[in-house]
Write a protein that holds these residues in place. Sequence first.
Motif, PDB file in Angstrom:
ATOM      1  N   ARG A  65      39.125   1.923  58.174  1.00  0.00           N
ATOM      2  CA  ARG A  65      39.692   1.551  59.473  1.00  0.00           C
ATOM      3  C   ARG A  65      39.887   0.041  59.562  1.00  0.00           C
ATOM      4  N   THR A  66      38.916  -0.716  59.051  1.00  0.00           N
ATOM      5  CA  THR A  66      39.014  -2.173  59.076  1.00  0.00           C
ATOM      6  C   THR A  66      40.224  -2.652  58.286  1.00  0.00           C
ATOM      7  N   ALA A  67      40.393  -2.124  57.078  1.00  0.00           N
ATOM      8  CA  ALA A  67      41.532  -2.528  56.249  1.00  0.00           C
ATOM      9  C   ALA A  67      42.849  -2.193  56.927  1.00  0.00           C
ATOM     10  N   ALA A  68      42.941  -0.992  57.482  1.00  0.00           N
ATOM     11  CA  ALA A  68      44.180  -0.571  58.129  1.00  0.00           C
ATOM     12  C   ALA A  68      44.509  -1.456  59.319  1.00  0.00           C
ATOM     13  N   MET A  69      43.509  -1.758  60.137  1.00  0.00           N
ATOM     14  CA  MET A  69      43.759  -2.510  61.359  1.00  0.00           C
ATOM     15  C   MET A  69      43.977  -3.995  61.104  1.00  0.00           C
ATOM     16  N   LEU A  70      43.488  -4.495  59.971  1.00  0.00           N
ATOM     17  CA  LEU A  70      43.707  -5.908  59.652  1.00  0.00           C
ATOM     18  C   LEU A  70      44.999  -6.137  58.879  1.00  0.00           C
ATOM     19  N   GLY A  71      45.719  -5.047  58.547  1.00  0.00           N
ATOM     20  CA  GLY A  71      47.043  -5.247  57.976  1.00  0.00           C
ATOM     21  C   GLY A  71      47.362  -4.528  56.690  1.00  0.00           C
ATOM     22  N   ALA A  72      46.421  -3.750  56.144  1.00  0.00           N
ATOM     23  CA  ALA A  72      46.689  -3.083  54.869  1.00  0.00           C
ATOM     24  C   ALA A  72      47.655  -1.915  55.017  1.00  0.00           C
ATOM     25  N   GLY A  73      47.729  -1.353  56.214  1.00  0.00           N
ATOM     26  CA  GLY A  73      48.660  -0.256  56.445  1.00  0.00           C
ATOM     27  C   GLY A  73      48.381   0.932  55.546  1.00  0.00           C
ATOM     28  N   ASP A  74      49.442   1.472  54.943  1.00  0.00           N
ATOM     29  CA  ASP A  74      49.269   2.663  54.116  1.00  0.00           C
ATOM     30  C   ASP A  74      48.642   2.351  52.764  1.00  0.00           C
ATOM     31  N   GLU A  75      48.333   1.081  52.512  1.00  0.00           N
ATOM     32  CA  GLU A  75      47.628   0.706  51.284  1.00  0.00           C
ATOM     33  C   GLU A  75      46.144   0.469  51.541  1.00  0.00           C
ATOM     34  N   ASP A  78      43.699   1.805  48.836  1.00  0.00           N
ATOM     35  CA  ASP A  78      43.519   0.988  47.637  1.00  0.00           C
ATOM     36  C   ASP A  78      42.650  -0.228  47.924  1.00  0.00           C
ATOM     37  N   VAL A  79      42.833  -0.819  49.109  1.00  0.00           N
ATOM     38  CA  VAL A  79      42.025  -1.975  49.494  1.00  0.00           C
ATOM     39  C   VAL A  79      40.551  -1.595  49.551  1.00  0.00           C
ATOM     40  N   VAL A  80      40.256  -0.453  50.152  1.00  0.00           N
ATOM     41  CA  VAL A  80      38.867  -0.017  50.293  1.00  0.00           C
ATOM     42  C   VAL A  80      38.250   0.288  48.933  1.00  0.00           C
ATOM     43  N   GLN A  81      39.006   0.949  48.070  1.00  0.00           N
ATOM     44  CA  GLN A  81      38.493   1.242  46.731  1.00  0.00           C
ATOM     45  C   GLN A  81      38.114  -0.052  46.011  1.00  0.00           C
ATOM     46  N   GLU A  82      39.014  -1.026  46.054  1.00  0.00           N
ATOM     47  CA  GLU A  82      38.761  -2.299  45.372  1.00  0.00           C
ATOM     48  C   GLU A  82      37.597  -3.039  46.016  1.00  0.00           C
ATOM     49  N   ALA A  83      37.501  -2.965  47.345  1.00  0.00           N
ATOM     50  CA  ALA A  83      36.415  -3.649  48.043  1.00  0.00           C
ATOM     51  C   ALA A  83      35.058  -3.081  47.647  1.00  0.00           C
ATOM     52  N   PHE A  84      34.957  -1.765  47.538  1.00  0.00           N
ATOM     53  CA  PHE A  84      33.685  -1.169  47.144  1.00  0.00           C
ATOM     54  C   PHE A  84      33.332  -1.518  45.700  1.00  0.00           C
ATOM     55  N   VAL A  85      34.330  -1.577  44.841  1.00  0.00           N
ATOM     56  CA  VAL A  85      34.070  -1.969  43.454  1.00  0.00           C
ATOM     57  C   VAL A  85      33.566  -3.409  43.401  1.00  0.00           C
ATOM     58  N   LYS A  86      34.231  -4.311  44.140  1.00  0.00           N
ATOM     59  CA  LYS A  86      33.810  -5.713  44.145  1.00  0.00           C
ATOM     60  C   LYS A  86      32.436  -5.877  44.786  1.00  0.00           C
ATOM     61  N   ALA A  87      32.182  -5.113  45.848  1.00  0.00           N
ATOM     62  CA  ALA A  87      30.869  -5.189  46.487  1.00  0.00           C
ATOM     63  C   ALA A  87      29.773  -4.785  45.506  1.00  0.00           C
ATOM     64  N   TYR A  88      30.042  -3.774  44.712  1.00  0.00           N
ATOM     65  CA  TYR A  88      29.051  -3.335  43.724  1.00  0.00           C
ATOM     66  C   TYR A  88      28.823  -4.416  42.668  1.00  0.00           C
ATOM     67  N   GLU A 111      40.055  -8.693  50.824  1.00  0.00           N
ATOM     68  CA  GLU A 111      40.985  -7.897  50.024  1.00  0.00           C
ATOM     69  C   GLU A 111      42.267  -7.610  50.805  1.00  0.00           C
ATOM     70  N   THR A 112      42.125  -7.359  52.100  1.00  0.00           N
ATOM     71  CA  THR A 112      43.302  -7.131  52.937  1.00  0.00           C
ATOM     72  C   THR A 112      44.153  -8.389  53.006  1.00  0.00           C
ATOM     73  N   HIS A 113      43.499  -9.535  53.165  1.00  0.00           N
ATOM     74  CA  HIS A 113      44.232 -10.808  53.218  1.00  0.00           C
ATOM     75  C   HIS A 113      44.974 -11.056  51.907  1.00  0.00           C
ATOM     76  N   ASN A 114      44.311 -10.789  50.790  1.00  0.00           N
ATOM     77  CA  ASN A 114      44.963 -10.976  49.486  1.00  0.00           C
ATOM     78  C   ASN A 114      46.185 -10.077  49.353  1.00  0.00           C
ATOM     79  N   LEU A 115      46.056  -8.849  49.849  1.00  0.00           N
ATOM     80  CA  LEU A 115      47.172  -7.906  49.777  1.00  0.00           C
ATOM     81  C   LEU A 115      48.357  -8.396  50.599  1.00  0.00           C
ATOM     82  N   THR A 116      48.102  -8.756  51.852  1.00  0.00           N
ATOM     83  CA  THR A 116      49.206  -9.162  52.725  1.00  0.00           C
ATOM     84  C   THR A 116      49.815 -10.480  52.265  1.00  0.00           C
TER      85      THR A 116
END
Length: 212
Positions: A65-75, A78-88, A111-116
């Motif tokens: 929800r955070t990624a979508a609302m901050l601008g990731a949209g339909d991506e 992918d943002v969440v997947q990458e964020a969890f990998v980086k967090a680990y 990650e959302t900022h990098n995407l946008t």
Amino acid sequence: MGFDGLCELCGFRWSSHWVLPCGEICHDIREGAPTDDDEAIARSLAGDLDAYEALVTRYSALAHRTAAMLGAGDEAEDVVQEAFVKAYRHLGTFRRDAPFRPWLLRIVANETHNLTRSRGRRAELVVKLTEVDPAKGEVPEDAAVATDRRSRLLEAVRTLPERERQAVVCRYFLQLSEAETAQVLDLPIGTVKSRTFRGLARLREGVARDLI
């Protein structure tokens, strides 16, 4: 981290025990799963992947929800997947005396900022309007008015400058505290307050007062 399948409801790739954006739990939590963040983090640092999957289960819906609302949209997926990998990968840098949620959401926000930024476009605010069930006491006419008001408010939020929009989204759409918002956006609390204040002031100027 590998993925075990694709959810038919939301299209989200899942690994064992993940809670998906659609709200479905694709697998049961295994016996002995950590019951709080501290335990899950400690076991994850010791190499227990099941413990980290418990953290993913706990926070995947909020992260999406955070990624979508901050601008990731339909991506957002992918943002969440990458964020969890980086967090680990960077879990060893996490301060154990700090809350895990804002630390994770800061990674999601980055990650959302990098995407946008890589898209070279203005971040798109994506919010699913809640459908009102007339059977729950709201007549269709009232539901239509409420939906129209939400649509107008969201359109006004989209027009805010990015910095103010991020603060407003974190505080009032994601319902984060000022301290959590400051950590997620990597800002002093005073800056969060001022950006939120300016954002709300712009919204009041742009939409009817009964929408705020």
